[in-house]
Write an enzyme that holds these catalytic residues in place. Sequence first.
Site, PDB file in Angstrom:
ATOM      1  CG  ASN A 188      -0.355  -0.242   2.499  1.00 43.48           C
ATOM      2  OD1 ASN A 188       0.788  -0.691   2.576  1.00 43.48           O
ATOM      3  ND2 ASN A 188      -1.072   0.055   3.556  1.00 43.48           N
ATOM      4  CD  GLU A 219       4.781  -0.888  12.458  1.00 40.52           C
ATOM      5  OE1 GLU A 219       3.565  -0.910  12.729  1.00 40.52           O
ATOM      6  OE2 GLU A 219       5.591  -0.156  13.036  1.00 40.52           O
ATOM      7  CB  CYS A 235      -2.024  -0.901   8.476  1.00 37.28           C
ATOM      8  SG  CYS A 235      -0.946   0.542   8.626  1.00 37.28           S
ATOM      9  CD  GLU A 261       8.436  -0.018  10.560  1.00 38.81           C
ATOM     10  OE1 GLU A 261       7.365   0.256  10.011  1.00 38.81           O
ATOM     11  OE2 GLU A 261       9.346  -0.650  10.001  1.00 38.81           O
TER      12      GLU A 261
HETATM   13  P1  NAD Z   1       0.914  -9.929   3.267  1.00 41.29           P
HETATM   14  O1  NAD Z   1       1.056 -10.353   4.692  1.00 41.29           O
HETATM   15  O2  NAD Z   1       0.180 -10.793   2.343  1.00 41.29           O
HETATM   16  O3  NAD Z   1       2.355  -9.697   2.602  1.00 41.29           O
HETATM   17  C1  NAD Z   1       3.291  -8.792   3.163  1.00 41.29           C
HETATM   18  C2  NAD Z   1       4.673  -9.164   2.682  1.00 41.29           C
HETATM   19  O4  NAD Z   1       5.072 -10.378   3.295  1.00 41.29           O
HETATM   20  C3  NAD Z   1       4.791  -9.384   1.171  1.00 41.29           C
HETATM   21  O5  NAD Z   1       6.020  -8.842   0.718  1.00 41.29           O
HETATM   22  C4  NAD Z   1       4.790 -10.897   1.058  1.00 41.29           C
HETATM   23  O6  NAD Z   1       5.444 -11.378  -0.096  1.00 41.29           O
HETATM   24  C5  NAD Z   1       5.545 -11.283   2.306  1.00 41.29           C
HETATM   25  N1  NAD Z   1       5.306 -12.629   2.817  1.00 41.29           N
HETATM   26  C6  NAD Z   1       4.202 -13.401   2.668  1.00 41.29           C
HETATM   27  N2  NAD Z   1       4.361 -14.570   3.316  1.00 41.29           N
HETATM   28  C7  NAD Z   1       5.581 -14.533   3.898  1.00 41.29           C
HETATM   29  C8  NAD Z   1       6.300 -15.453   4.716  1.00 41.29           C
HETATM   30  N3  NAD Z   1       5.792 -16.628   5.085  1.00 41.29           N
HETATM   31  N4  NAD Z   1       7.519 -15.088   5.152  1.00 41.29           N
HETATM   32  C9  NAD Z   1       8.042 -13.899   4.822  1.00 41.29           C
HETATM   33  N5  NAD Z   1       7.409 -12.991   4.042  1.00 41.29           N
HETATM   34  C10 NAD Z   1       6.180 -13.308   3.584  1.00 41.29           C
HETATM   35  O7  NAD Z   1       0.283  -8.465   3.333  1.00 41.29           O
HETATM   36  P2  NAD Z   1      -0.129  -7.532   2.124  1.00 41.29           P
HETATM   37  O8  NAD Z   1      -1.381  -8.079   1.529  1.00 41.29           O
HETATM   38  O9  NAD Z   1       1.037  -7.281   1.273  1.00 41.29           O
HETATM   39  O10 NAD Z   1      -0.446  -6.174   2.892  1.00 41.29           O
HETATM   40  C11 NAD Z   1      -1.653  -5.920   3.519  1.00 41.29           C
HETATM   41  C12 NAD Z   1      -1.519  -6.130   5.020  1.00 41.29           C
HETATM   42  O11 NAD Z   1      -0.438  -5.350   5.513  1.00 41.29           O
HETATM   43  C13 NAD Z   1      -2.756  -5.636   5.743  1.00 41.29           C
HETATM   44  O12 NAD Z   1      -3.099  -6.543   6.765  1.00 41.29           O
HETATM   45  C14 NAD Z   1      -2.300  -4.313   6.342  1.00 41.29           C
HETATM   46  O13 NAD Z   1      -2.992  -3.903   7.474  1.00 41.29           O
HETATM   47  C15 NAD Z   1      -0.860  -4.595   6.635  1.00 41.29           C
HETATM   48  N6  NAD Z   1      -0.108  -3.338   6.735  1.00 41.29           N
HETATM   49  C16 NAD Z   1       0.336  -2.927   7.967  1.00 41.29           C
HETATM   50  C17 NAD Z   1       1.007  -1.724   8.105  1.00 41.29           C
HETATM   51  C18 NAD Z   1       1.490  -1.248   9.450  1.00 41.29           C
HETATM   52  O14 NAD Z   1       2.316  -0.347   9.493  1.00 41.29           O
HETATM   53  N7  NAD Z   1       1.008  -1.803  10.557  1.00 41.29           N
HETATM   54  C19 NAD Z   1       1.248  -0.928   6.986  1.00 41.29           C
HETATM   55  C20 NAD Z   1       0.791  -1.379   5.744  1.00 41.29           C
HETATM   56  C21 NAD Z   1       0.114  -2.584   5.634  1.00 41.29           C
END
Ligand code: NAD
Length: 487
Positions: free
Chosen positions: A151, A248, A282, A461
């Site tokens: 995002n 995060e 998020c 962070e």
């Molecule tokens: P996701 O968890 O599907 O993927 C996030 C990242 O993790 C990607 O780069 C993915 O390739 C990687 N990944 C997936 N499985 C993994 C594993 N087993 N080991 C290591 N890496 C792995 O999330 P998304 O769909 O990309 O993003 C949306 C989510 O992120 C939402 O839940 C959102 O709330 C959260 N988010 C949180 C913040 C925050 O600061 N708290 C900010 C932005 C997004």
Amino acid sequence: MHSFKEQRLYIDGEICDASSGETFANISPATGHKLCDVQIASSADVDRAVASAKNAFTDWSQLAGAQRGRVLWQAAQRLREQTDDLARLESLDTGKPVTEARLDVVGAAEVLEYFAGLVPAIHGQHINLGQSFAYTRREPLGVCAGIGAWNFPLLIASWKIGPALACGNTLVFKPSELTPLSTLRLAEILTSAGLPPGGLNVIQGPGRVGDSLIRHPSVAKASLTGSVATGKKVLNALADRVIPVTLELGGKSPLILFKDCNLRQGVTGAMLANFYCQGEICSNGTRVFVEDEIFDAFIADLLSRIRHLRIGNPLDPQTQMGALISHAHKEKVLKYIETGKNEGAHLLYGGQSPLLDAPFDFGFFLQPTVFTDCTDTMTIVREEIFGPVMSILRFKDEDEVIARANNTDFGLGAGVFTQNLQRAHRVVAQLQAGICWINNHNYAPAEIPFGAYKQSGLGRENGTAAIDHYTQIKTVYVEMGELADYP
Ligand code: NAD
């Protein structure tokens, strides 16, 4: 139609080929067309990236802090010079409006500037023990692994890269497979600003590439921005080696509007907290609690303004809502909207794809969507949707709304709109969330710590708090007296 040449990896200060022979397609959210293919890192590429970062660590960690700061500062100036270009790239890759992407680029520059300024102030303590004394050294951890969500690709990367490099670590970063473009540019910028080869390496690929990165025996710390489900997998993967982690993760944050708030501001806050970045944030305040007395006025003002939100071509500077990240994600959000209707919530506005002309008729656009008649147990009120879907809930008094706001396993953000100073502070003190906003929502400049309570994450962070998560403290006791004979 926009297209780019095949994207590769960035290791040891240069763009290079992956050795896997595999690629994935990077799709434009706004048109559904392919932007480019991207090479997937093999496990040998992960090894190579980590080895290069490990090699770079020796010199980078021993530089005087001010020297590291200068590199970050230089990189920030180059980001600023390339704002238009990078904003366009980020908008094409994410589907977000280019005006918002511009703020992301400026935000990334501000983060690097903040940590550039902070570097010389990273130090240990002197502890007086009478005759003897002790001191602490704040030492870097080593090679850090950063894994990003889609995002805010550039901002998420800079939130990890800035403090990690400032503290003397080196990094291997894997952006989300849905937004691979901007981090490669950031790596090139850092190299041109003087970061030694290997200081930041970028690898590409799906979750399994992230998994092999964090499991690498030479990785000393992992930082993930992603979903709660992925966060749990990462924690499990690291348990064996007991290495530090920053998580995060997702949220379902409450946004509370008391009857004594400035209503116009409250409606603005609620709209930004649900529709900025197509609702893909998020910390969004997706559970909007509105006090009984202002409920009707809130709905009337919201309805009068929501229809003016301009949805469409993300590259048009007039656009206020772009496209959701992918077809699959849009389908997921639509499914939640169906579930909301089936469970008895009232669809007050939106819920459908807007009618757009070619080439955006194949993009993943969705109207801003509002539900009323929601209850706390409904799926749309409990689960993170991560799209432009607002659930409005009524409440009668302060204690009730605090209890309901806290009744969730998430704990990322919380917003309170009120003009009563004492109420504002009394309420936020009781909210179980890592970041609370009074009369605003989602604002997160580099100076303030950002992070979560409960299942929404671990660590912080930004702010000086980030330094704690990219250094380890070594205590040195210094004996100034004589040891008594023993035995
Ligand atoms: P996701 O968890 O599907 O993927 C996030 C990242 O993790 C990607 O780069 C993915 O390739 C990687 N990944 C997936 N499985 C993994 C594993 N087993 N080991 C290591 N890496 C792995 O999330 P998304 O769909 O990309 O993003 C949306 C989510 O992120 C939402 O839940 C959102 O709330 C959260 N988010 C949180 C913040 C925050 O600061 N708290 C900010 C932005 C997004």
